[in-house]
Motif scaffolding. Structure first.
Motif, PDB file in Angstrom:
ATOM      1  N   THR A 626     -40.067  12.847 -44.837  1.00 45.64           N
ATOM      2  CA  THR A 626     -39.856  12.080 -43.601  1.00 45.64           C
ATOM      3  C   THR A 626     -41.142  11.417 -43.109  1.00 45.64           C
ATOM      4  O   THR A 626     -41.144  10.740 -42.078  1.00 45.64           O
ATOM      5  CB  THR A 626     -39.338  13.008 -42.494  1.00 45.64           C
ATOM      6  N   ARG A 627     -42.218  11.582 -43.824  1.00 45.22           N
ATOM      7  CA  ARG A 627     -43.484  11.021 -43.400  1.00 45.22           C
ATOM      8  C   ARG A 627     -43.725   9.655 -44.025  1.00 45.22           C
ATOM      9  O   ARG A 627     -43.258   9.384 -45.139  1.00 45.22           O
ATOM     10  CB  ARG A 627     -44.625  11.970 -43.759  1.00 45.22           C
ATOM     11  N   ASP A 628     -44.489   8.751 -43.289  1.00 41.68           N
ATOM     12  CA  ASP A 628     -44.850   7.431 -43.839  1.00 41.68           C
ATOM     13  C   ASP A 628     -46.244   7.053 -43.321  1.00 41.68           C
ATOM     14  O   ASP A 628     -47.008   7.905 -42.832  1.00 41.68           O
ATOM     15  CB  ASP A 628     -43.812   6.364 -43.464  1.00 41.68           C
ATOM     16  N   PHE A 629     -46.558   5.747 -43.399  1.00 40.60           N
ATOM     17  CA  PHE A 629     -47.869   5.237 -42.995  1.00 40.60           C
ATOM     18  C   PHE A 629     -48.206   5.630 -41.560  1.00 40.60           C
ATOM     19  O   PHE A 629     -49.335   6.038 -41.254  1.00 40.60           O
ATOM     20  CB  PHE A 629     -47.893   3.711 -43.163  1.00 40.60           C
ATOM     21  N   TYR A 630     -47.210   5.531 -40.694  1.00 36.93           N
ATOM     22  CA  TYR A 630     -47.475   5.735 -39.272  1.00 36.93           C
ATOM     23  C   TYR A 630     -47.633   7.200 -38.891  1.00 36.93           C
ATOM     24  O   TYR A 630     -48.059   7.522 -37.791  1.00 36.93           O
ATOM     25  CB  TYR A 630     -46.360   5.097 -38.444  1.00 36.93           C
ATOM     26  N   THR A 631     -47.251   8.078 -39.877  1.00 34.50           N
ATOM     27  CA  THR A 631     -47.415   9.491 -39.565  1.00 34.50           C
ATOM     28  C   THR A 631     -48.887   9.845 -39.405  1.00 34.50           C
ATOM     29  O   THR A 631     -49.252  10.662 -38.549  1.00 34.50           O
ATOM     30  CB  THR A 631     -46.792  10.351 -40.682  1.00 34.50           C
ATOM     31  N   THR A 632     -49.729   9.189 -40.164  1.00 34.89           N
ATOM     32  CA  THR A 632     -51.159   9.502 -40.101  1.00 34.89           C
ATOM     33  C   THR A 632     -51.990   8.364 -39.476  1.00 34.89           C
ATOM     34  O   THR A 632     -53.208   8.483 -39.334  1.00 34.89           O
ATOM     35  CB  THR A 632     -51.697   9.784 -41.507  1.00 34.89           C
ATOM     36  N   TYR A 633     -51.313   7.249 -39.121  1.00 38.78           N
ATOM     37  CA  TYR A 633     -52.039   6.100 -38.565  1.00 38.78           C
ATOM     38  C   TYR A 633     -52.549   6.443 -37.169  1.00 38.78           C
ATOM     39  O   TYR A 633     -51.823   6.988 -36.335  1.00 38.78           O
ATOM     40  CB  TYR A 633     -51.123   4.875 -38.513  1.00 38.78           C
ATOM     41  N   ASN A 634     -53.841   6.084 -36.894  1.00 41.70           N
ATOM     42  CA  ASN A 634     -54.440   6.311 -35.581  1.00 41.70           C
ATOM     43  C   ASN A 634     -54.779   4.962 -34.946  1.00 41.70           C
ATOM     44  O   ASN A 634     -55.753   4.316 -35.355  1.00 41.70           O
ATOM     45  CB  ASN A 634     -55.717   7.157 -35.723  1.00 41.70           C
ATOM     46  N   PRO A 635     -53.963   4.509 -33.994  1.00 41.88           N
ATOM     47  CA  PRO A 635     -54.216   3.178 -33.384  1.00 41.88           C
ATOM     48  C   PRO A 635     -55.518   3.145 -32.590  1.00 41.88           C
ATOM     49  O   PRO A 635     -55.957   2.071 -32.179  1.00 41.88           O
ATOM     50  CB  PRO A 635     -53.007   2.976 -32.485  1.00 41.88           C
ATOM     51  N   PHE A 636     -56.110   4.286 -32.321  1.00 39.27           N
ATOM     52  CA  PHE A 636     -57.302   4.320 -31.489  1.00 39.27           C
ATOM     53  C   PHE A 636     -58.589   4.334 -32.307  1.00 39.27           C
ATOM     54  O   PHE A 636     -59.683   4.470 -31.759  1.00 39.27           O
ATOM     55  CB  PHE A 636     -57.254   5.556 -30.578  1.00 39.27           C
ATOM     56  N   THR A 637     -58.455   4.155 -33.619  1.00 39.90           N
ATOM     57  CA  THR A 637     -59.641   4.066 -34.470  1.00 39.90           C
ATOM     58  C   THR A 637     -60.231   2.668 -34.370  1.00 39.90           C
ATOM     59  O   THR A 637     -59.507   1.665 -34.443  1.00 39.90           O
ATOM     60  CB  THR A 637     -59.268   4.364 -35.927  1.00 39.90           C
ATOM     61  N   VAL A 638     -61.541   2.568 -34.162  1.00 38.52           N
ATOM     62  CA  VAL A 638     -62.206   1.272 -34.052  1.00 38.52           C
ATOM     63  C   VAL A 638     -62.399   0.721 -35.467  1.00 38.52           C
ATOM     64  O   VAL A 638     -63.028   1.357 -36.327  1.00 38.52           O
ATOM     65  CB  VAL A 638     -63.568   1.416 -33.354  1.00 38.52           C
ATOM     66  N   THR A 639     -61.874  -0.509 -35.703  1.00 42.90           N
ATOM     67  CA  THR A 639     -61.946  -1.138 -37.022  1.00 42.90           C
ATOM     68  C   THR A 639     -63.111  -2.115 -37.073  1.00 42.90           C
ATOM     69  O   THR A 639     -63.629  -2.556 -36.027  1.00 42.90           O
ATOM     70  CB  THR A 639     -60.642  -1.896 -37.319  1.00 42.90           C
ATOM     71  N   PRO A 640     -63.547  -2.489 -38.303  1.00 42.10           N
ATOM     72  CA  PRO A 640     -64.604  -3.515 -38.417  1.00 42.10           C
ATOM     73  C   PRO A 640     -64.185  -4.831 -37.763  1.00 42.10           C
ATOM     74  O   PRO A 640     -65.023  -5.558 -37.216  1.00 42.10           O
ATOM     75  CB  PRO A 640     -64.786  -3.659 -39.930  1.00 42.10           C
ATOM     76  N   GLU A 641     -62.897  -5.144 -37.852  1.00 40.53           N
ATOM     77  CA  GLU A 641     -62.407  -6.383 -37.218  1.00 40.53           C
ATOM     78  C   GLU A 641     -62.620  -6.342 -35.699  1.00 40.53           C
ATOM     79  O   GLU A 641     -62.963  -7.366 -35.075  1.00 40.53           O
ATOM     80  CB  GLU A 641     -60.923  -6.605 -37.536  1.00 40.53           C
ATOM     81  N   ASP A 642     -62.360  -5.157 -35.087  1.00 43.77           N
ATOM     82  CA  ASP A 642     -62.586  -5.014 -33.654  1.00 43.77           C
ATOM     83  C   ASP A 642     -64.052  -5.260 -33.295  1.00 43.77           C
ATOM     84  O   ASP A 642     -64.372  -5.965 -32.321  1.00 43.77           O
ATOM     85  CB  ASP A 642     -62.203  -3.603 -33.174  1.00 43.77           C
ATOM     86  N   GLU A 643     -64.948  -4.694 -34.078  1.00 45.02           N
ATOM     87  CA  GLU A 643     -66.376  -4.845 -33.812  1.00 45.02           C
ATOM     88  C   GLU A 643     -66.805  -6.300 -33.962  1.00 45.02           C
ATOM     89  O   GLU A 643     -67.586  -6.820 -33.137  1.00 45.02           O
ATOM     90  CB  GLU A 643     -67.191  -3.968 -34.769  1.00 45.02           C
TER      91      GLU A 643
END
Length: 775
Positions: A626-643
Motif C-alpha cells: 500500500t506504500r508509494d512515492f508519497y509514503t516517504t515524500y517530505n514536502p518540507f525538505t528544502v530543494t536546490p530549486e528552492d535555494e
C-alpha cells in the motif's frame, strides 16, 4: 491573528489596497455639498459668507423717559422713535415688539404649553396651570407722528403694527412717539421670566431688573422681511441697532445701572461715590467699591423721600436694559482693551456677599479679555453684572445668579455656577449684542456660539474649571437620546424639546470639535475671528457663518454642517476587526520549517492521540504493497530549486526594496464600522509592545466612498498590542466600548447602601465651607 504576506515576484505588490465596488444606497450623501440648502448668494450676502457690496440694515434711534413706581411696582414711559429706512424697499407699515404681553392674561404661552397633573404637585407647578396674570400687559396710551397726529395701530398679542400715513421710501426717516405703561411682574413668582422685580421680605425692599420694558422696533432684513414672529418665551429677540438717550426716574435713594454711559453722575451720586467712581476709572488691578455694603444696608432701613433722574446714553446698541434698587452695593474697575479703557462693574445686594464682592467684577474683566482675544476688541465703554437670581443678557448689562447661604458660606458648585453664568451673560455682548443674529429664529446662533466662547473663557479662568458644556464627551447623553426627543440644531427656537442640549451644548460642542479635531486651532481661530469681524454690528444668518469658516480656512466643512447641524445622527464608530500581516522575508529553510511545525500542530488532535494506543498498526504500516512515492515524500525538505529561486529573487531587489524587506514591518489592516451614522475623523492610538504609543489622525473624508464601513492598512515598525479609537474623547462617540481592539471590558459598579434617601426636594449638595465654620 498574525498573517504573512507572501513575497511576489516583484516585491511588495500584494500590499496594494483593494478597490471593491460599494453599493450602499446612501453612498456619498453625507459628503454632498449643501448647495440649495443654503440661501442663494446675492449683492447683500456673498458666497464667501461676507456682507455684500450692497448690504444694508435698518436703524432705530430712541429718546425715552421712564419712571419707576416703587410703591405699586409699575412703570410708565414715553418714547420717541426715529426709524431710518436704509433698505431699497418702500414700507407701508412698521412692526414693534410688545414682549411684556407675553405675561398677559390672554398670552399664548400658557395656552400652547402642555400640562398634566401628578400625584404630587408643587405650588409653582399648579400656579403655572392656573396662570392668573394680574394685568401685566402693556397699556398703549397714545401713538402719534412727529406733528402730533394719531397713528393707526393693530396689536396682535406680542406684536404691534403701526400703519404709516404715507409710504416710507428708501432712504427716508419716520419719527413717532408712544406713551405706555405696565405693571411689573414678580420674576421669582409663578410667571417668572427674565425681567421684573424681586421682593426681599426681611427688609421690605425691591430689586428691579427692567428688560423688554418698552415697545421695540422689530428687524426688517434682506433675508426675511419683517421678523414679526410671536414671542412665546423661548425664541428670544431680533432687534435693530440704534442710539439711545434714556432718562430713568426712580426713588432718590435708588442706585441705577443701565446700558450705556451715565451722563449726570454729579446729580445722582454723592460726593463720596463720585470720588470713588473717578478712582475706579484709573484702577486696573482690583475693583473699587463705590457704594459699600454698610451704606447700602443703611439705605435699606430708612427709605428716603423724593426722586432722582438718571440719564444714560448708548450708541449703536440693539437694546436697552436697566436695574434699580436701594439695596445695591456697587463696585467697578477699568480694563485695558484695544488701546482704550472699559469699565467692568457689578451691582449686588448684601445677600450676594461675600461671593460677589470677591468674584463678579473680576470675572467681568476676564470675560472681556478672553472674548476680545478670540473675536474683536470689546467696543462698548461699559460691561455690568447684576446679581438678580437670574440669568439674562442685554447690551453692556446682564443679570446673573449665585447667592450664598444666609451665613455667607457657599458650595463650590454655587461659586462655579456663578462664575460660569457671569462669563456666559457678559459674553453675550459679543453674540448676539454685536454679532446680531436672529434669536427668534436661531437660538443656537447666539447661545451655541456664546457657550463655545464661555467654555474657552472658563478654562482660561481655571485650568480645572468643571465646564458642563464644550467637551465632546459631555454631549454624549443627549446624542444617545431617543430619536423622538431629538431635532436638528437647525430647528426653530420654539420647536425644540431639549432646549439646553440642542441650542447651547450641541453647537458649542460642534465648534469645539471643529477647533480641536477637524480644523485645528490655528485655522479655526483665524476663520472664527473673520466671521466675528465681518458681522460686527450686522445681522448674520447660519449661511454666513458656514460659508465664512470655509472661506477663511480652505477646509470643506459641508459634511460637518450636514451631520452636526442638519441631522440628528450620533457618532458611533466601531473597530470591527484588526488583521496583522508581516512581509514573508524568511529563507526557504525557515519557511519550510515553519510550515512543518504548523502542519504538525494541525495534525495533533485528540483522536490521533487515543489511536496510538487503540490502533496498534495501520494498514500502511502492516502492508508494504500500500506504500508509494508519497509514503516517504517530505514536502518540507528544502530543494536546490528552492535555494536557487530565493537567490535569484534577492538578487533582483534594489537597495530600497531590500531595506523595506529587512525592516521587519508590521501591517495592520483595520476595519471601522459607522454604526451611528455621523461621519467623523478616525483618531487611532497605537499602543506598542515596548510601552510607547502614537496617534494617527485620518480625515473624515475617508468615509466619502463608503459611509458605513471602511478598511485601512497601517504600517508600523513596532508591534502593536492594543488599538484605541478616539483615545482623548474628541468626537462625542456614544459607545466607547467598541473603541478598543482587543475589546476592553470593565464592570459597571453598583453601590450597596442601607436606609432611606434624603427628603424629596431637599438639597444634598456639599458645602465644606459651612462644615469648616462649625468646627
Amino acid at each position: 491573528m498574525k498573517r504573512l504576506i507572501a513575497l511576489a515576484s516583484f516585491g511588495l505588490a500584494t500590499v496594494l489596497p483593494s478597490f471593491a465596488q460599494h453599493t450602499e444606497q446612501n453612498h456619498g450623501y453625507r459628503f454632498e455639498q449643501l448647495g440649495t440648502m443654503l440661501r442663494t448668494p446675492n449683492v447683500y450676502r456673498t458666497a464667501s459668507g461676507a456682507p455684500g457690496h450692497m448690504y444694508w440694515q435698518q436703524q432705530a434711534n430712541y429718546v425715552i423717559d421712564v419712571e419707576l413706581n416703587d410703591d405699586n411696582q409699575s412703570i410708565k414711559g414715553s418714547e420717541t422713535v426715529t426709524y431710518i429706512n436704509n433698505s431699497p424697499d418702500q414700507l407701508t407699515y412698521l412692526w414693534l415688539q410688545l414682549d411684556q404681553n407675553n405675561r398677559s392674561k390672554d398670552s399664548d404661552t400658557p395656552k400652547v404649553t402642555e400640562s398634566s397633573i401628578g400625584p404630587r404637585m408643587s405650588m409653582r407647578a399648579l400656579e403655572g396651570i392656573l396662570w392668573h396674570s394680574d394685568d401685566h400687559d402693556v397699556k398703549i396710551h397714545s401713538i402719534k407722528d412727529a406733528s402730533g397726529n394719531p397713528l393707526h395701530v393693530a396689536i396682535n398679542k406680542t406684536m404691534m403694527r403701526v400703519d404709516l400715513p404715507q409710504p416710507l421710501k428708501a432712504g427716508e426717516t419716520f419719527t413717532f412717539s408712544i406713551d405706555w405703561s405696565f405693571n411689573i411682574t414678580d420674576r421669582v413668582g409663578f410667571i417668572g421670566g427674565r425681567p421684573g422685580y424681586e421682593l426681599f421680605p426681611k427688609d421690605g425692599n425691591y430689586l428691579y431688573t427692567m428688560s423688554e420694558w418698552f415697545p421695540r422696533m422689530a428687524v426688517y432684513s434682506d433675508f426675511e422681511g419683517w421678523q414679526n414672529k410671536q414671542f412665546l418665551g423661548s425664541g428670544e429677540f431680533a432687534l435693530t441697532f440704534g442710539n439711545y438717550e434714556v432718562r430713568i426716574t426712580v426713588p432718590a435713594d435708588h442706585m441705577v445701572g443701565a446700558t450705556g454711559e451715565l451722563q449726570n453722575p454729579e446729580e445722582v451720586l454723592s460726593s463720596t461715590e463720585l470720588e470713588r467712581w473717578k478712582k475706579a476709572t484709573q484702577t486696573y488691578d482690583n475693583p473699587v467699591i463705590i457704594r459699600t455694603q454698610a451704606e447700602a444696608e443703611a439705605l435699606e432701613k430708612k427709605k428716603a423721600s423724593g426722586k432722582k433722574t438718571w440719564i444714560y446714553k448708548a450708541e449703536n446698541v440693539r437694546d436697552f436694559a436697566w436695574t434699580s434698587s436701594r439695596k445695591f452695593i456697587w463696585d467697578a474697575m477699568a480694563v485695558k482693551l484695544g488701546g482704550k479703557d472699559v469699565m467692568a462693574m457689578s451691582y449686588y445686594a448684601k445677600e450676594a456677599n461675600p461671593l460677589w464682592e470677591q468674584y463678579s467684577t473680576r470675572v467681568v474683566a476676564h470675560t472681556l479679555k478672553s472674548y476680545s482675544a478670540h473675536t474683536f476688541d470689546y467696543p462698548y465703554p461699559v460691561a455690568i453684572s447684576v446679581e438678580a437670581a437670574n440669568g439674562m443678557e442685554y447690551p453692556m448689562i446682564c443679570f446673573n445668579y449665585g447667592r450664598p447661604d444666609a451665613d455667607g458660606t457657599y458650595s463650590e458648585a454655587i461659586k462655579n455656577g456663578m462664575i460660569g453664568v457671569i462669563i456666559h451673560e457678559v459674553g453675550h455682548n459679543f453674540f448676539p449684542m454685536i454679532v446680531n443674529s436672529d434669536e427668534r429664529q436661531w437660538t443656537w446662533m447666539d447661545e451655541g456660539l456664546n457657550t463655545f466662547m464661555q467654555f474657552m473663557a472658563e478654562q482660561e479662568w481655571d485650568r480645572n474649571f468643571p465646564s458642563r458644556r464644550g467637551p465632546a464627551h459631555a454631549i454624549v447623553p443627549y446624542m444617545r437620546s431617543e430619536k423622538k426627543y431629538l431635532e436638528p440644531i437647525m430647528t426653530n427656537s420654539e420647536n425644540i424639546i431639549q432646549f439646553g442640549p440642542n441650542a447651547y451644548a450641541k453647537p458649542a460642542t460642534a465648534l469645539n470639535i471643529l477647533r480641536e479635531t477637524v480644523m485645528g486651532r490655528e485655522l479655526f481661530d483665524y476663520a472664527f475671528k473673520e466671521y466675528s469681524r465681518r458681522w460686527m454690528f450686522k445681522h448674520p444668518t447660519p449661511d454666513d457663518l458656514f460659508r465664512t469658516l470655509e472661506d477663511a480656512s480652505a477646509v470643506d466643512l459641508d459634511w460637518f454642517w450636514r451631520g452636526w447641524f442638519y441631522g440628528t445622527e450620533p457618532v458611533d464608530i466601531s473597530i470591527e476587526n484588526v488583521s496583522w500581516y508581516k512581509l514573508d522575508n524568511r529563507t526557504p529553510k525557515e519557511k519550510k520549517a515553519a510550515a512543518q511545525a504548523e502542519a504538525e500542530r494541525d495534525e495533533t488532535y485528540v483522536s490521533k492521540e487515543y489511536n496510538k494506543k487503540d490502533v496498534p498498526q495501520t494498514v500502511i504500516e502492516a502492508d508494504p504493497a500500500t506504500r508509494d512515492f508519497y509514503t516517504t515524500y517530505n514536502p518540507f525538505t528544502v530543494t536546490p530549486e528552492d535555494e536557487e529561486a530565493y537567490k535569484k529573487f534577492m538578487a533582483s531587489l534594489s537597495d530600497k526594496e531590500k531595506a523595506i524587506l529587512n525592516k521587519d514591518l508590521n501591517f495592520y489592516e483595520m476595519t471601522f464600522e459607522n454604526v451611528g451614522g455621523l461621519v467623523m475623523p478616525l483618531i487611532i492610538e497605537f499602543q506598542y509592545a515596548d510601552g510607547t504609543s502614537e496617534v494617527e489622525r485620518i480625515p473624515a473624508e475617508i468615509w466619502r466612498k463608503s459611509e458605513s464601513q471602511v478598511t485601512k492598512v497601517f504600517v508600523k515598525e513596532k508591534e502593536v498590542v492594543r488599538f484605541v479609537l478616539d483615545p482623548k474623547r474628541e468626537t462625542a462617540d456614544i459607545d466607547e466600548s467598541s473603541n478598543y481592539w482587543p475589546r476592553q471590558y470593565q464592570p459597571t459598579r453598583f453601590e450597596l447602601f442601607k436606609g432611606a434617601g434624603g427628603v424629596r426636594g431637599a438639597s444634598t449638595g456639599d458645602n465644606p465651607m459651612k462644615k469648616a465654620q462649625k468646627k
